[in-house]
Scaffold this active site. Structure first.
Site, PDB file in Angstrom:
ATOM      1  N   ASP A  49      -0.478  -7.528   1.619  1.00 44.33           N
ATOM      2  CA  ASP A  49       0.102  -6.187   1.671  1.00 44.33           C
ATOM      3  C   ASP A  49       1.610  -6.286   1.879  1.00 44.33           C
ATOM      4  OD1 ASP A  49       0.358  -3.453   1.747  1.00 44.33           O
ATOM      5  OD2 ASP A  49      -0.380  -3.240   3.814  1.00 44.33           O
TER       6      ASP A  49
ATOM      7  N   HIS B  38       0.817  -1.218   0.000  1.00 41.77           N
ATOM      8  CA  HIS B  38       0.000   0.000   0.000  1.00 41.77           C
ATOM      9  C   HIS B  38       0.849   1.266   0.000  1.00 41.77           C
ATOM     10  CE1 HIS B  38       0.370   0.053   4.540  1.00 41.77           C
ATOM     11  NE2 HIS B  38       0.330   1.353   4.309  1.00 41.77           N
TER      12      HIS B  38
ATOM     13  N   SER C 136       4.258   2.470   8.159  1.00 44.07           N
ATOM     14  CA  SER C 136       3.833   1.447   7.210  1.00 44.07           C
ATOM     15  C   SER C 136       5.016   0.908   6.412  1.00 44.07           C
ATOM     16  CB  SER C 136       2.805   2.027   6.236  1.00 44.07           C
ATOM     17  OG  SER C 136       1.579   2.274   6.877  1.00 44.07           O
TER      18      SER C 136
END
Length: 313
Positions: free
Chosen positions: A162, A112, A259
């Site tokens: 992901d 992502h 992230s």
């Protein structure tokens, strides 16, 4: 260096969830350690025709046991830590994701991270500790990105699968400041505690940290199985096979900007080396006690990682 690359390409061939680590996984981890921490030194006696003997000097002195409420990382503590960003034509850089160096050309991150408002990932920094200062004991170096490789089954905006990699524009010269983390020996469920790192926000709506932070988190596997509700990120709920549930009873967590960064464990037989068990993916909030976040389970994707490594020449 080529020996390391080809060994990593083959390391996942026999590793299956629930089984012990493939010997090639252990061998690759050993070679990384030898490359960085060990030196063969010639020793001779002070008389004619004395034979030369060789001794291995090991500078590794063991692991340091142990990002919201996080502590600043020490110099050379996380030499695999990467920060990903976009650099524009004015040479202005926006850093927005983390990553983990896993070979001399590949950085592991979250898929992502390729879908942000800031632009494509085109720069990776390794060897950094504190941004915007040269007073820290660090050796920051920026690399360009030749290719962004997201998992073929990642379907944005859902955060299943992901996981992604970026291929750097040149090889990394390994040192105490920059060298890979080992890939996992197991699926992560045998571990009670983990270490997460990142330059993300210290709390929701705050500015991102200039310092690399570390935090100790715990295994919350059963909690996510029964409490994770379906939402846009996880329309089918928590997937225990490909995802990990990790959190803290205190106000400790990863947050925005973390992230793609790693969740790490140490292995007692490989001091000074860390294993990337998970990739920071999604969470409900940044600092709520006993509300865990979801991380991509790296062990589940070793076959895919192996196939991508085989393409790097």
């Amino acid at each position: 260096m080529l020996r390391l690359i080809f060994l990593l390409v083959s390391l996942a061939s026999n590793l299956v969830l629930g089984q012990g680590p493939d010997p090639a996984v252990q061998k690759a981890c050993t070679l990384f350690k030898q490359k960085v921490f060990e030196e063969r030194v010639a020793i001779s006696f002070l008389f004619p025709n004395a034979p030369i003997t060789w001794e291995t000097l090991d500078s590794c002195h063991g692991s340091r046991p142990l990002i919201v409420d996080g502590d600043p990382a020490e110099s050379k503590e996380f030499p695999h830590a990467a920060r990903l960003g976009h650099r524009n034509e004015k040479n202005e850089t926006k850093w927005f994701c983390g990553g983990t160096l896993i070979s001399n050309r590949l950085v592991l991150t979250a898929a992502h991270c390729f879908y942000t408002e800031f632009g494509a990932v085109n720069v990776v920094r390794l060897g950094e500790l504190w941004f915007d200062t040269d007073e820290d004991d660090a050796e920051p170096e920026d690399f360009g990105v030749l290719r962004s490789i997201e998992h073929p089954e990642f379907k944005e905006p859902a955060l299943y699968n992901d996981i992604a990699m970026v291929r750097l524009d040149r090889a990394v010269n390994f040192s105490l400041y920059k060298h890979p983390a080992c890939l996992p020996f197991d699926d992560g469920e045998i571990h009670d505690k983990f270490i997460a790192i990142g330059w993300g926000q210290k709390a929701l709506a705050q500015a991102e940290s200039k310092k690399l932070l570390k935090v100790e988190l715990r295994n919350y596997h059963q909690r996510c199985l029964v409490t994770t509700e379906k939402n846009e990120d996880l329309p089918e709920g928590f997937n225990a096979t490909s995802q990990m549930c990790i959190g803290s009873p205190d106000s400790k967590d990863t947050c925005n900007g973390d992230s793609g960064g790693p969740v790490l464990v140490y292995h007692k037989d490989f001091p000074c080396m860390q294993h990337v068990i998970g990739v920071t993916s999604t969470g409900i909030s940044c600092d709520t006690p006993d509300v865990p976040s979801v991380y991509t389970r790296v062990n589940h994707y070793l076959k895919w990682i192996k196939a991508e490594m085989a393409k790097v020449t």
